[in-house]
Motif scaffolding. Structure first.
Motif, short mmCIF file in Angstrom:
data_model
loop_
_atom_site.label_atom_id
_atom_site.label_comp_id
_atom_site.label_asym_id
_atom_site.label_seq_id
_atom_site.Cartn_x
_atom_site.Cartn_y
_atom_site.Cartn_z
N GLY A 96 1.01 -1.38 -0.15
CA GLY A 96 0.08 -0.32 -0.03
C GLY A 96 0.97 1.71 0.11
N ILE A 97 -0.09 2.35 -0.29
CA ILE A 97 1.30 3.69 -0.28
C ILE A 97 1.00 4.05 1.17
N GLY A 98 0.64 3.45 2.24
CA GLY A 98 1.17 4.38 3.49
C GLY A 98 1.64 3.62 3.65
N ALA A 99 1.98 2.11 3.41
CA ALA A 99 3.17 1.43 4.23
C ALA A 99 4.91 2.11 3.20
N GLY A 100 4.54 1.77 2.22
CA GLY A 100 5.38 2.45 1.21
C GLY A 100 6.21 3.81 1.81
N LEU A 101 5.25 4.53 1.68
CA LEU A 101 5.75 6.21 2.12
C LEU A 101 7.17 5.61 3.39
N LEU A 102 6.16 5.29 3.75
CA LEU A 102 6.77 5.26 5.79
C LEU A 102 7.90 4.33 5.03
N VAL A 103 8.15 3.90 4.41
CA VAL A 103 9.37 2.18 4.13
C VAL A 103 10.62 3.38 3.66
N ILE A 104 9.69 4.88 2.90
CA ILE A 104 10.77 5.38 2.14
C ILE A 104 11.47 6.30 3.44
#
Length: 224
Positions: A147-155
């Motif tokens: 998901g976008i939320g998890a991806g942005l958190l990883v970034i």
């Protein structure tokens, strides 16, 4: 999101954090900032982190919609990065054909925490085409279809890890300012004092290396 994926991205971020451009910028700021060097160096790091996160987020969100385009993007960036590196080597080789004085490391009087943030942004953005671990990490996130939320958190976590060596330099510089400053100055003096003598051998080697580096992506594409 799997543990293996997270460990892979952490490893890529750690490799990418050994970035000479950003680290040299922080060292230069600690040594030469006209005022408040600690805060100014911190602002440079903030600019670098903002660039890493913002560009990564844009690539991740865009690639999520057109995932097939990421491979073409990586190939294009590879050509740009190797081409720029090759040109830089050729120019360095040409400059070795004559004696030239070394330039001192200096920052202008107007350099401040406010201007250090865009400076960090520009330095990091200019070096991103060479950041192969960075784009590989984005590619892995896209392939994982998270998901976008998890991806942005990883970034965001990637951006923090990217800045760790610079933060270490900053902390050491603040805790032991005089000793650290003198140590850094002793290193930079070797590259900023005296002159670079003319060397035809060095010039030929640098220009040859530049041609080979610039042509490397073409050679690799033929082989593959």
């Amino acid at each position: 999101m799997t543990a293996a994926l997270l460990l892979t991205i952490v490893g890529l971020a750690a490799l990418d954090s050994l970035n000479p451009a950003t680290m040299v910028s922080v060292i230069l700021t600690l040594l030469s900032a006209p005022r408040r060097p600690g805060l100014t160096a911190g602002a440079v790091i903030m600019g670098a982190a903002l660039t890493v996160f913002t560009v990564g987020a844009l690539l991740f969100i865009t690639a999520g919609a057109v995932a097939a385009a990421i491979d073409g993007l990586l190939i294009g960036l590879r050509f740009v990065a190797f081409g720029a590196a090759g040109i830089a080597l050729v120019v360095a080789g040409i400059r070795r054909l004559r004696d030239r004085p070394r330039s001192p490391l200096e920052l202008p009087a107007w350099f401040s925490p406010a201007t250090a943030v865009p400076f960090g942004v520009i330095v990091t953005a200019a070096d991103l085409p060479n950041a192969f671990p960075y784009f590989i990490a984005i590619e892995r996130l896209v392939d994982a279809d998270i998901g976008i939320g998890a991806g942005l958190l990883v970034i965001a976590g990637y951006a923090v890890i990217y800045c760790v060596p610079c933060l270490v330099l900053l902390v050491v510089g603040l805790v032991s300012r005089e000793r650290t400053t003198e140590w850094l100055r002793s290193i930079t003096r070797r590259f900023t004092e005296g002159s670079v003598p003319r060397s035809i051998v060095a010039a030929v080697l640098l220009m040859t290396a530049g041609v080979l580096v610039a042509g490397a992506p073409v050679i690799f594409s033929w082989i593959s």
